[in-house]
Scaffold this motif. Sequence first.
Motif, mmCIF file in Angstrom:
data_model
loop_
_atom_site.group_PDB
_atom_site.id
_atom_site.type_symbol
_atom_site.label_atom_id
_atom_site.label_comp_id
_atom_site.label_asym_id
_atom_site.label_seq_id
_atom_site.Cartn_x
_atom_site.Cartn_y
_atom_site.Cartn_z
ATOM 1 N N THR A 107 0.809 -1.223 0.000
ATOM 2 C CA THR A 107 0.000 0.000 0.000
ATOM 3 C C THR A 107 0.839 1.267 0.000
ATOM 4 O OG1 THR A 107 -0.181 -0.038 2.415
ATOM 5 C CG2 THR A 107 -1.938 -1.125 1.162
ATOM 6 N N ASN A 108 2.083 1.165 0.449
ATOM 7 C CA ASN A 108 2.927 2.357 0.572
ATOM 8 C C ASN A 108 4.383 1.982 0.293
ATOM 9 O OD1 ASN A 108 3.704 4.981 1.083
ATOM 10 N ND2 ASN A 108 3.830 4.671 3.294
ATOM 11 N N ARG A 109 4.650 1.618 -0.966
ATOM 12 C CA ARG A 109 6.001 1.189 -1.334
ATOM 13 C C ARG A 109 6.808 2.391 -1.810
ATOM 14 N NH1 ARG A 109 5.609 -2.435 -5.981
ATOM 15 N NH2 ARG A 109 6.056 -0.608 -7.214
ATOM 16 N N PRO A 110 8.045 2.524 -1.330
ATOM 17 C CA PRO A 110 8.904 3.592 -1.842
ATOM 18 C C PRO A 110 9.069 3.472 -3.359
ATOM 19 C CG PRO A 110 9.875 2.632 0.113
ATOM 20 C CD PRO A 110 8.710 1.760 -0.271
ATOM 21 N N ARG A 111 9.169 4.601 -4.018
ATOM 22 C CA ARG A 111 9.185 4.654 -5.483
ATOM 23 C C ARG A 111 10.215 3.722 -6.111
ATOM 24 N NH1 ARG A 111 11.438 9.221 -9.260
ATOM 25 N NH2 ARG A 111 10.793 8.359 -11.245
ATOM 26 N N TRP A 112 11.404 3.634 -5.587
ATOM 27 C CA TRP A 112 12.482 2.887 -6.241
ATOM 28 C C TRP A 112 12.532 1.421 -5.839
ATOM 29 C CZ3 TRP A 112 14.536 4.944 -10.345
ATOM 30 C CH2 TRP A 112 14.457 6.337 -10.498
ATOM 31 N N MET A 113 11.697 1.018 -4.880
ATOM 32 C CA MET A 113 11.664 -0.387 -4.468
ATOM 33 C C MET A 113 10.861 -1.178 -5.499
ATOM 34 S SD MET A 113 10.180 -2.016 -0.990
ATOM 35 C CE MET A 113 9.791 -3.742 -0.922
ATOM 36 N N THR A 114 11.500 -2.164 -6.134
ATOM 37 C CA THR A 114 10.838 -2.920 -7.199
ATOM 38 C C THR A 114 10.252 -4.246 -6.714
ATOM 39 O OG1 THR A 114 12.910 -3.951 -7.881
ATOM 40 C CG2 THR A 114 12.294 -1.889 -8.982
ATOM 41 N N GLY A 115 10.560 -4.672 -5.510
ATOM 42 C CA GLY A 115 9.996 -5.914 -4.997
ATOM 43 C C GLY A 115 10.842 -6.519 -3.901
ATOM 44 N N ALA A 116 10.482 -7.725 -3.526
ATOM 45 C CA ALA A 116 11.199 -8.456 -2.478
ATOM 46 C C ALA A 116 11.719 -9.766 -3.058
ATOM 47 C CB ALA A 116 10.280 -8.740 -1.298
ATOM 48 N N ILE A 117 12.824 -10.222 -2.517
ATOM 49 C CA ILE A 117 13.331 -11.557 -2.809
ATOM 50 C C ILE A 117 13.453 -12.278 -1.474
ATOM 51 C CG2 ILE A 117 14.499 -10.875 -4.934
ATOM 52 C CD1 ILE A 117 17.119 -10.869 -3.440
ATOM 53 N N TRP A 118 13.425 -13.567 -1.520
ATOM 54 C CA TRP A 118 13.357 -14.359 -0.290
ATOM 55 C C TRP A 118 14.572 -15.255 -0.162
ATOM 56 C CZ3 TRP A 118 9.612 -13.033 2.977
ATOM 57 C CH2 TRP A 118 8.588 -12.239 2.454
ATOM 58 N N TYR A 119 15.137 -15.243 1.031
ATOM 59 C CA TYR A 119 16.276 -16.095 1.324
ATOM 60 C C TYR A 119 15.907 -16.965 2.523
ATOM 61 C CZ TYR A 119 20.885 -17.834 2.145
ATOM 62 O OH TYR A 119 21.948 -18.674 2.292
ATOM 63 N N ARG A 120 15.761 -18.145 2.377
ATOM 64 C CA ARG A 120 15.953 -19.159 1.363
ATOM 65 C C ARG A 120 14.607 -19.669 0.906
ATOM 66 N NH1 ARG A 120 19.359 -21.595 5.563
ATOM 67 N NH2 ARG A 120 17.694 -23.046 5.913
ATOM 68 N N LEU A 121 14.575 -20.223 -0.295
ATOM 69 C CA LEU A 121 13.359 -20.870 -0.759
ATOM 70 C C LEU A 121 13.220 -22.204 -0.022
ATOM 71 C CD1 LEU A 121 13.434 -20.111 -4.576
ATOM 72 C CD2 LEU A 121 12.170 -18.949 -2.761
ATOM 73 N N PRO A 122 11.989 -22.587 0.285
ATOM 74 C CA PRO A 122 11.783 -23.830 1.041
ATOM 75 C C PRO A 122 12.274 -25.070 0.289
ATOM 76 C CG PRO A 122 9.823 -22.462 1.095
ATOM 77 C CD PRO A 122 10.747 -21.847 0.088
ATOM 78 N N VAL A 123 12.879 -25.954 1.056
ATOM 79 C CA VAL A 123 13.327 -27.257 0.580
ATOM 80 C C VAL A 123 12.789 -28.269 1.588
ATOM 81 C CG1 VAL A 123 15.362 -28.711 0.177
ATOM 82 C CG2 VAL A 123 15.413 -26.297 -0.453
ATOM 83 N N ASP A 124 12.227 -29.353 1.100
ATOM 84 C CA ASP A 124 11.588 -30.333 1.983
ATOM 85 C C ASP A 124 12.498 -30.802 3.111
ATOM 86 O OD1 ASP A 124 9.200 -30.187 0.630
ATOM 87 O OD2 ASP A 124 9.585 -31.968 -0.599
ATOM 88 N N SER A 125 13.795 -30.906 2.857
ATOM 89 C CA SER A 125 14.706 -31.431 3.873
ATOM 90 C C SER A 125 15.097 -30.387 4.921
ATOM 91 C CB SER A 125 15.969 -31.985 3.205
ATOM 92 O OG SER A 125 16.638 -30.949 2.496
ATOM 93 N N ASP A 126 14.794 -29.108 4.691
ATOM 94 C CA ASP A 126 15.126 -28.071 5.675
ATOM 95 C C ASP A 126 14.212 -28.180 6.891
ATOM 96 O OD1 ASP A 126 17.143 -26.973 4.184
ATOM 97 O OD2 ASP A 126 16.025 -25.190 3.590
ATOM 98 N N GLU A 127 14.803 -28.083 8.053
ATOM 99 C CA GLU A 127 14.022 -28.069 9.284
ATOM 100 C C GLU A 127 13.892 -26.668 9.851
ATOM 101 O OE1 GLU A 127 15.105 -31.042 12.127
ATOM 102 O OE2 GLU A 127 15.503 -32.514 10.561
ATOM 103 N N LEU A 128 14.792 -25.785 9.476
ATOM 104 C CA LEU A 128 14.780 -24.426 10.001
ATOM 105 C C LEU A 128 14.397 -23.436 8.903
ATOM 106 C CD1 LEU A 128 17.994 -24.542 12.204
ATOM 107 C CD2 LEU A 128 15.629 -24.558 12.975
#
Length: 174
Positions: A107-128
């Motif tokens: 609803t209120n994104r700064p003009r130059w912010m183009t999006g988000a990226i996520w660290y880390r993508l889920p992997v079935d073997s990850d527990e954390l």
Amino acid sequence: ACGRLFEVADGFVLQVHSVERPATAEAPFTLCDPASANRAVNRAARYGRPFRVALPTYGYFFAFDATGAWLGLSAEGPMPNWPEASRIREVIADATALAGLVAGWQTNRPRWMTGAIWYRLPVDSDELNWTWSTLQRVMTGEVPRAVVKAEARTDPTGLARIMVRNEGDADAQG
């Protein structure tokens, strides 16, 4: 300090999460403080260059010895050989807090912010790490909900079988 670099870059990724060693075993800690993240995003927007914001989905174990002294941290993989009396604390990215952050930017994104990226993508073997359902919900700015249901069935011998399942879209703590 990065201003001159940003002036010559076509864009950049702003990581707003990190791990700082807690001062004590009892001290609160987080991977991403939403208020700090918002401040960093607003400062980054002043440079007038496109950027994405890196957000966490993962967690760590922190260990302290019996006296409260720092031993270390561990992520995915085998647990370190910490002493038996160690106090282990877990921190995982807060899906509720990050969903609020994403909703605010929708609803209120700064003009130059183009999006988000996520660290880390889920992997079935990850527990954390979050599950895909949790990540998908947070990416929309919605708070995921755990819907934990338990059912008990008794067989003719009197043996009770208890089944617990999460029917929601959030990771549930056991």
